[in-house]
Motif scaffolding. Structure first.
Motif, mmCIF file in Angstrom:
data_model
loop_
_atom_site.group_PDB
_atom_site.id
_atom_site.type_symbol
_atom_site.label_atom_id
_atom_site.label_comp_id
_atom_site.label_asym_id
_atom_site.label_seq_id
_atom_site.Cartn_x
_atom_site.Cartn_y
_atom_site.Cartn_z
ATOM 1 N N GLY A 175 27.338 16.874 -1.754
ATOM 2 C CA GLY A 175 27.985 15.679 -2.273
ATOM 3 C C GLY A 175 27.679 15.338 -3.700
ATOM 4 N N PHE A 230 34.153 9.855 -1.608
ATOM 5 C CA PHE A 230 34.615 9.674 -2.980
ATOM 6 C C PHE A 230 35.175 10.994 -3.489
ATOM 7 C CE2 PHE A 230 30.247 11.108 -3.365
ATOM 8 C CZ PHE A 230 30.196 11.881 -4.519
ATOM 9 N N TRP A 251 32.592 12.895 1.944
ATOM 10 C CA TRP A 251 31.595 12.213 1.136
ATOM 11 C C TRP A 251 32.032 10.817 0.723
ATOM 12 C CZ3 TRP A 251 26.977 13.813 1.551
ATOM 13 C CH2 TRP A 251 26.690 15.152 1.742
ATOM 14 N N ARG A 264 24.361 7.070 -6.622
ATOM 15 C CA ARG A 264 24.358 8.287 -5.791
ATOM 16 C C ARG A 264 25.632 9.102 -5.993
ATOM 17 N NH1 ARG A 264 25.561 12.151 -3.662
ATOM 18 N NH2 ARG A 264 24.969 13.040 -1.629
ATOM 19 N N GLN A 265 26.756 8.454 -6.258
ATOM 20 C CA GLN A 265 28.019 9.163 -6.429
ATOM 21 C C GLN A 265 28.215 9.679 -7.855
ATOM 22 O OE1 GLN A 265 31.277 6.726 -5.072
ATOM 23 N NE2 GLN A 265 30.434 6.512 -3.002
ATOM 24 N N ARG A 266 27.234 9.422 -8.713
ATOM 25 C CA ARG A 266 27.368 9.837 -10.105
ATOM 26 C C ARG A 266 26.282 10.842 -10.499
ATOM 27 N NH1 ARG A 266 26.367 5.146 -12.462
ATOM 28 N NH2 ARG A 266 26.631 3.718 -10.696
#
Length: 350
Positions: free
Chosen positions: A210, A249, A247, A190-192
């Motif tokens: 995000g 990160f 978020w 999800r963070q990429r």
């Protein structure tokens, strides 16, 4: 912070391949099979010479790379360190459920190295191509841009890994307790996810939801200024909006550039005189005016001086080098290595 101080920071440097193939005797990629195998080989070679990323463009109805996940999974299985990504997947063509399953599998194969760039996509080879894939847009969304954004938001939600589907009381195999999620789930993907932002507004939208940000070799013209100046403004607006949210990160920002260091006779034969001194402006459809970025091609010392003036590269933490994939794996490896060896250290990128 001054421009030179910003430039003198390490950057992630990868390549971006459009994956062209042409059945012509002078092309190094004459078939879809050629370009797929060579894409894997180039990712391996780029990793060996110290590049940080292998990214691939997605175009449908074209003699170019199209379905990204089989390629990403194969690259992930054949490499160990390099980031593997897209720039970008046109979300108008995607089924979010299949997208999340395929992405999760490819990310697990690569041990968490996937970096997926998504967006509405660029002008297509055919009229409303996503409709041939079975998708429709609302009457007030003729180009499918809003449909692409809504699909992306659903992908982000699914990647969180929360259960949402009611389990069958008599399943073939035992279920874990509670509602079920899509599998396989890859923690951290999800963070990429990156949004390919063509305007200031979509850069802000990416931060609001995000996502990391990609900006390419063209952008909607919003001020008449050179591309790198407009992109630097775009990046700052993205980061300003990101700071308003929590978020969990730090975001990343990439820019794409065509950059060629002329270090041998072959380089000069291919690219001497091909670097533009300024950007160009034009229309990518009937109503959208865009600025198209210049390419850089010069001897290393001159190239370094030119790149010091690129404000968007200075603002970004990641640089994607567009490569002429039809010239073959060996030559493209040289193109990448020349930047890493002759240019990046002088600019503080290595």
């Amino acid at each position: 912070m001054t421009l030179n101080e910003t430039v003198s920071t390490r950057k992630s440097i990868g390549f971006l391949s459009f994956g062209h193939w042409t059945p012509h005797p002078e092309s190094g990629t004459r078939s879809a099979s050629d370009v797929l195998h060579q894409s894997i080989d180039l990712a391996q070679a780029a990793e060996e010479v110290g590049a940080d990323g292998a990214y691939f463009r997605v175009h449908h109805f074209a003699r170019q790379l199209a379905s990204p996940f089989p390629l990403l999974a194969a690259v992930g299985a054949r490499t160990k360190r390099i980031e593997i990504g897209t720039g970008v997947i046109d979300m108008r063509y995607e089924n979010p459920m299949y997208f999340v399953e395929d992405a999760g599998a490819a990310d697990l194969i690569s041990d968490g190295r996937l970096q997926l760039g998504v967006s509405r996509g660029s002008p297509e080879q055919v009229i409303d191509g996503w409709k041939y894939f079975g998708y429709q847009a609302a009457d007030d969304d003729p180009d499918g841009a809003e449909a692409a954004r809504q699909k992306t938001l659903l992908v982000l939600q699914l990647l969180e890994g929360q259960g949402f589907a009611q389990p069958n009381p008599g399943p073939m195999f035992p279920n874990p307790p509670g509602l079920l999620r899509l599998e396989p789930h890859s923690e951290g993907l999800r963070q990429r996810i990156w949004w390919g932002a063509g305007s200031d507004a979509t850069a802000v939208w990416a931060a609001e939801h995000g996502m990391n940000m990609m900006t390419s070799t063209l952008k909607w013209d919003e001020s008449g200024e050179p591309l790198h100046v407009q992109q630097a403004t775009q990046i700052r607006k993205f980061r300003e909006e990101w700071a308003k949210h929590d978020w969990g990160f730090e975001p990343r920002v990439s820019v794409s550039r065509s950059i060629f260091a002329l270090t041998n006779d072959m380089d000069r034969r291919y690219f001497l005189g091909s670097g533009e001194r300024s950007d160009s402006f034009g229309y990518i459809d009937e109503s959208t005016r865009a600025v198209f970025g210049r390419s850089y091609a010069a001897e290393p010392d001159e190239l370094i001086a030119q790149l010091r003036q690129d404000e968007a590269i200075a603002e970004a933490d990641s640089l994607l080098l567009t490569v002429p994939n039809q010239l073959g794996v060996e030559y493209n490896t040289h193109v990448i290595e020349a930047i890493l060896t002759h240019v990046a250290p002088a600019l503080g990128w290595r």
